[in-house]
Design an enzyme around this catalytic site. Structure first.
Site, PDB file in Angstrom:
ATOM      1  N   LYS A   1      47.397  46.533  28.452  1.00 14.97           N
ATOM      2  CA  LYS A   1      47.610  45.135  28.039  1.00 14.97           C
ATOM      3  C   LYS A   1      46.349  44.291  28.204  1.00 14.97           C
ATOM      4  O   LYS A   1      45.917  43.609  27.274  1.00 14.97           O
ATOM      5  CB  LYS A   1      48.742  44.514  28.875  1.00 14.97           C
ATOM      6  CG  LYS A   1      48.871  43.008  28.715  1.00 14.97           C
ATOM      7  CD  LYS A   1      49.960  42.426  29.580  1.00 14.97           C
ATOM      8  CE  LYS A   1      49.546  42.020  30.962  1.00 14.97           C
ATOM      9  NZ  LYS A   1      48.933  40.701  31.117  1.00 14.97           N
ATOM     10  N   ASN A   2      45.756  44.340  29.380  1.00 17.24           N
ATOM     11  CA  ASN A   2      44.661  43.409  29.653  1.00 17.24           C
ATOM     12  C   ASN A   2      43.370  43.789  28.941  1.00 17.24           C
ATOM     13  O   ASN A   2      42.462  42.979  28.838  1.00 17.24           O
ATOM     14  CB  ASN A   2      44.448  43.254  31.165  1.00 17.24           C
ATOM     15  CG  ASN A   2      45.594  42.457  31.785  1.00 17.24           C
ATOM     16  OD1 ASN A   2      46.343  41.775  31.066  1.00 17.24           O
ATOM     17  ND2 ASN A   2      45.760  42.559  33.088  1.00 17.24           N
TER      18      ASN A   2
ATOM     19  N   CYS B   1      51.427  33.959  33.647  1.00 17.34           N
ATOM     20  CA  CYS B   1      52.257  34.028  34.850  1.00 17.34           C
ATOM     21  C   CYS B   1      51.842  32.953  35.843  1.00 17.34           C
ATOM     22  O   CYS B   1      50.660  32.667  36.010  1.00 17.34           O
ATOM     23  CB  CYS B   1      52.123  35.407  35.503  1.00 17.34           C
ATOM     24  SG  CYS B   1      52.903  36.711  34.550  1.00 17.34           S
TER      25      CYS B   1
ATOM     26  N   ARG C   1      45.177  28.468  38.715  1.00 12.73           N
ATOM     27  CA  ARG C   1      44.326  29.439  38.010  1.00 12.73           C
ATOM     28  C   ARG C   1      43.274  28.662  37.220  1.00 12.73           C
ATOM     29  O   ARG C   1      43.351  28.529  35.993  1.00 12.73           O
ATOM     30  CB  ARG C   1      45.172  30.336  37.089  1.00 12.73           C
ATOM     31  CG  ARG C   1      46.171  31.190  37.858  1.00 12.73           C
ATOM     32  CD  ARG C   1      47.018  32.065  36.947  1.00 12.73           C
ATOM     33  NE  ARG C   1      46.324  33.249  36.483  1.00 12.73           N
ATOM     34  CZ  ARG C   1      46.895  34.191  35.718  1.00 12.73           C
ATOM     35  NH1 ARG C   1      48.173  34.076  35.348  1.00 12.73           N
ATOM     36  NH2 ARG C   1      46.216  35.258  35.339  1.00 12.73           N
TER      37      ARG C   1
ATOM     38  N   ILE D   1      39.761  27.436  35.336  1.00 12.52           N
ATOM     39  CA  ILE D   1      38.887  28.164  34.396  1.00 12.52           C
ATOM     40  C   ILE D   1      37.471  27.590  34.428  1.00 12.52           C
ATOM     41  O   ILE D   1      36.741  27.644  33.441  1.00 12.52           O
ATOM     42  CB  ILE D   1      39.467  28.176  32.960  1.00 12.52           C
ATOM     43  CG1 ILE D   1      39.677  26.771  32.434  1.00 12.52           C
ATOM     44  CG2 ILE D   1      40.755  28.955  32.893  1.00 12.52           C
ATOM     45  CD1 ILE D   1      39.901  26.755  30.917  1.00 12.52           C
TER      46      ILE D   1
ATOM     47  N   ASP E   1      47.452  43.317  40.643  1.00 12.41           N
ATOM     48  CA  ASP E   1      48.559  43.585  39.710  1.00 12.41           C
ATOM     49  C   ASP E   1      49.457  44.736  40.170  1.00 12.41           C
ATOM     50  O   ASP E   1      50.475  45.024  39.525  1.00 12.41           O
ATOM     51  CB  ASP E   1      48.017  43.875  38.303  1.00 12.41           C
ATOM     52  CG  ASP E   1      47.386  42.641  37.687  1.00 12.41           C
ATOM     53  OD1 ASP E   1      47.627  41.537  38.198  1.00 12.41           O
ATOM     54  OD2 ASP E   1      46.640  42.780  36.701  1.00 12.41           O
TER      55      ASP E   1
ATOM     56  N   ARG F   1      56.571  41.436  28.473  1.00 12.47           N
ATOM     57  CA  ARG F   1      55.192  40.999  28.205  1.00 12.47           C
ATOM     58  C   ARG F   1      54.192  42.125  28.425  1.00 12.47           C
ATOM     59  O   ARG F   1      53.128  42.136  27.813  1.00 12.47           O
ATOM     60  CB  ARG F   1      54.816  39.836  29.140  1.00 12.47           C
ATOM     61  CG  ARG F   1      55.509  38.533  28.809  1.00 12.47           C
ATOM     62  CD  ARG F   1      54.893  37.408  29.578  1.00 12.47           C
ATOM     63  NE  ARG F   1      53.437  37.515  29.504  1.00 12.47           N
ATOM     64  CZ  ARG F   1      52.613  37.007  30.405  1.00 12.47           C
ATOM     65  NH1 ARG F   1      53.077  36.354  31.439  1.00 12.47           N
ATOM     66  NH2 ARG F   1      51.307  37.153  30.267  1.00 12.47           N
TER      67      ARG F   1
HETATM   68  N1  EPU Z   1      39.151  31.877  39.173  1.00 11.43           N
HETATM   69  C1  EPU Z   1      38.568  30.652  39.369  1.00 11.43           C
HETATM   70  N2  EPU Z   1      37.898  30.088  38.315  1.00 11.43           N
HETATM   71  C2  EPU Z   1      37.803  30.686  37.107  1.00 11.43           C
HETATM   72  C3  EPU Z   1      38.405  31.938  36.913  1.00 11.43           C
HETATM   73  C4  EPU Z   1      39.074  32.528  37.970  1.00 11.43           C
HETATM   74  O1  EPU Z   1      38.641  30.067  40.451  1.00 11.43           O
HETATM   75  O2  EPU Z   1      37.188  30.103  36.203  1.00 11.43           O
HETATM   76  C5  EPU Z   1      39.873  32.520  40.276  1.00 11.43           C
HETATM   77  C6  EPU Z   1      41.370  32.647  39.970  1.00 11.43           C
HETATM   78  O3  EPU Z   1      42.077  31.476  40.324  1.00 11.43           O
HETATM   79  C7  EPU Z   1      41.777  33.837  40.791  1.00 11.43           C
HETATM   80  C8  EPU Z   1      40.527  34.719  40.747  1.00 11.43           C
HETATM   81  O4  EPU Z   1      39.453  33.872  40.409  1.00 11.43           O
HETATM   82  O5  EPU Z   1      41.996  33.450  42.114  1.00 11.43           O
HETATM   83  C9  EPU Z   1      40.590  35.868  39.769  1.00 11.43           C
HETATM   84  O6  EPU Z   1      40.915  35.404  38.475  1.00 11.43           O
HETATM   85  P1  EPU Z   1      40.522  36.217  37.166  1.00 11.43           P
HETATM   86  O7  EPU Z   1      39.815  35.293  36.268  1.00 11.43           O
HETATM   87  O8  EPU Z   1      39.851  37.495  37.563  1.00 11.43           O
HETATM   88  O9  EPU Z   1      41.936  36.569  36.583  1.00 11.43           O
HETATM   89  P2  EPU Z   1      42.506  36.275  35.143  1.00 11.43           P
HETATM   90  O10 EPU Z   1      41.463  36.535  34.115  1.00 11.43           O
HETATM   91  O11 EPU Z   1      43.204  34.959  35.154  1.00 11.43           O
HETATM   92  C10 EPU Z   1      43.219  38.755  34.787  1.00 11.43           C
HETATM   93  C11 EPU Z   1      44.475  39.458  34.348  1.00 11.43           C
HETATM   94  C12 EPU Z   1      45.542  39.354  35.437  1.00 11.43           C
HETATM   95  C13 EPU Z   1      44.980  39.973  36.717  1.00 11.43           C
HETATM   96  C14 EPU Z   1      43.645  39.309  37.094  1.00 11.43           C
HETATM   97  C15 EPU Z   1      42.971  39.945  38.302  1.00 11.43           C
HETATM   98  C16 EPU Z   1      44.443  39.246  31.962  1.00 11.43           C
HETATM   99  C17 EPU Z   1      45.011  38.635  30.754  1.00 11.43           C
HETATM  100  N3  EPU Z   1      44.962  38.840  33.122  1.00 11.43           N
HETATM  101  O12 EPU Z   1      43.601  37.400  35.027  1.00 11.43           O
HETATM  102  O13 EPU Z   1      46.642  40.117  34.979  1.00 11.43           O
HETATM  103  O14 EPU Z   1      45.900  39.768  37.769  1.00 11.43           O
HETATM  104  O15 EPU Z   1      42.731  39.388  35.975  1.00 11.43           O
HETATM  105  O16 EPU Z   1      42.712  41.285  38.060  1.00 11.43           O
HETATM  106  O17 EPU Z   1      43.575  40.110  31.877  1.00 11.43           O
HETATM  107  C18 EPU Z   1      48.890  40.780  34.939  1.00 11.43           C
HETATM  108  O18 EPU Z   1      48.558  41.636  34.108  1.00 11.43           O
HETATM  109  O19 EPU Z   1      50.032  40.759  35.476  1.00 11.43           O
HETATM  110  C19 EPU Z   1      47.938  39.760  35.331  1.00 11.43           C
HETATM  111  C20 EPU Z   1      48.281  38.641  35.970  1.00 11.43           C
END
Ligand code: EPU
Length: 429
Positions: A22-23, A117, A122, A124, A306, A398
């Protein structure tokens, strides 16, 4: 309202095939925007997040052809880069890859903030910093729309504060066609980041170092079409490995990359499961009584967040006291209250959960709070004595292809039925 019903207590036996990741695939689908030719993507999982992403591409003018249930062809020659509204982005996190991909293709993008989720805050900010470093003027408009604008995106050095998967992928998408060189320092190293780099390189990009914390991108003018097969889903595979171990089963998990599974495999072995590794499969067997363990989730190659909930369910009946420390998200233990309804002995303090193994779980009415919490409810249901009834199962759809069918083929007594909603009787929580 559809629910899943499980009569627990039957060890899983047999084999299960793993679908595409998925990711990874959500990033690949966004990356298809970066060229005007047709890209053919194989090993696409038939899950709702993918359907929504394909729908968004279609809405934006892409020609999307389903070749078969696991293969799509996408051509974005006649794409328009209008606003991607919240109605389309609210369903899942990865919709924010449209920002990087549209900016990478057109030099401008307007996309509403992503959903996904609810795992706590979270932010960006790292994505935004990356876009700004590439020369984007970033604006925040009404209806939560983020806008990016640049006459000529320029390569740059970007230092991430944490190895964010989303920010790393978004910056890669935005930078592959920027002028000059980009370096992402402190990049995420997850298998899906590497998969995206391989896909972009198949389209003619020049991305090196993916899988390390330093990714180097030399911008190219144009990308071209290609055929590409997505990697198998590490987390889907891990989920069935845990389900096999938690039910005292004997399961061959097929179609995996064992290297991607190493931390999960090691933790299961620590708990007493036996795992035999083949080239593209893992054979999992487990004794009736597993052992407690300690888990700390962190960035790849550490234990993945995850997989935290699935292990959380399994450890409720392991011998001894387990401690889980969630190192990525603020709020990923909500599912524990549902396990407590099933007889688990759990205490949660912030980002730490302490689980004292009980003899057995009891079936109960429970609900899914998010995708992986949903998988945890299913695993708990397989372990429990009696019937478990799981609601809010759209979260499971999902990220898991036909989870009920796959488990039933391994001998689980599990079904999915449409139940008319009885107001006032829901496990409202
Ligand atoms: N973070 C920040 N600022 C940012 C980006 C991230 O503070 O600009 C923090 C987040 O709040 C979090 C950490 O950094 O505490 C990690 O976030 P990351 O950006 O790595 O996660 P994500 O891109 O939001 C993806 C996966 C998630 C998975 C995480 C960690 C996708 C679509 N989602 O999320 O997948 O848990 O990486 O590996 O790729 C799932 O599949 O169930 C899922 C939640």
């Amino acid at each position: 309202m559809e629910k899943i019903f499980i009569n627990g207590g039957r060890p899983l036996q047999g084999e299960v095939s793993i679908d595409g990741a998925k990711n990874a695939v959500l990033a690949l689908l966004a990356a298809a925007i970066l060229c005007r030719d047709t890209v053919r993507l194989d090993n696409i999982p038939n899950i709702s997040d993918v359907s929504i992403m394909l729908h968004i591409l279609d809405e934006l003018g892409a020609d999307v052809k389903r070749i078969n249930k696991n293969c799509v062809e996408i051509n974005t020659r006649h794409f328009h880069s209008g606003v991607v509204p919240h109605d389309l982005t609210k369903h899942f996190r990865a919709s924010y890859y449209l920002l990087g991909a549209l900016f990478g293709r057109f030099g401008h993008a307007r996309v509403a903030m992503p959903g996904g989720c609810d795992l706590g805050l979270r932010p960006i900010d790292q994505h935004i910093r990356g876009f700004e470093a590439l020369g984007a003027k970033v604006g925040f408009e009404e209806n939560a729309v983020i806008s990016l604008q640049s006459d000529q995106p320029m390569g740059s050095a970007i230092y991430l504060d944490m190895p964010s998967v989303g920010a790393t992928i978004n910056i890669m998408l935005a930078a592959v066609r920027a002028m000059g060189n980009t370096i992402i320092e402190g990049a995420a190293k997850e298998p899906h980041v590497v998969d995206l780099a391989n896909f972009l390189n198949s389209m003619g990009a020049d991305v090196r170092g993916a899988g390390t914390d330093n990714i180097k991108i030399r911008g190219v003018k144009e990308l071209h079409g290609c055929e590409y097969a997505c990697i198998p889903d590490q987390i889907e595979a891990g989920t069935y490995m845990v389900a096999a171990a938690a039910s005292g089963g004997d399961v061959l998990v097929r179609g995996v990359i064992p290297k991607h599974m190493e931390t999960i495999t090691a933790k299961l072995v620590e708990c007493g499961a036996r795992i035999i590794e083949y080239d593209e499969a893992l054979h999992v067997t487990a004794p009736a009584g597993l052992r407690a363990c300690k888990i700390k989730t962190s960035y790849h190659p550490a234990f993945p967040t995850d997989m935290q909930s699935q292990f959380g369910a399994m450890l409720t009946t392991a011998n001894g006291i387990s401690i889980i420390n969630e190192g990525i998200f603020d709020n990923r233990f909500r599912y524990m209250d549902q396990l407590i309804r099933m007889g688990a002995n759990v205490k949660v303090d912030g980002k730490v959960a302490v689980i004292e193994g009980v003899k057995a779980l009891r079936g109960a009415q429970v609900k899914c709070y998010d995708l992986r919490a949903g998988a945890a409810m299913v695993i708990a249901g397989l372990m429990a004595h009696g019937q478990t009834e799981i609601e809010d199962i759209e979260f499971i759809d999902r990220g898991y292809v036909d989870m009920v069918g796959k488990l039933r083929a391994m001998g689980a007594e599990i079904s999915r039925r449409d139940i008319p909603e009885q107001h006032g009787l829901r496990n409202a929580g």
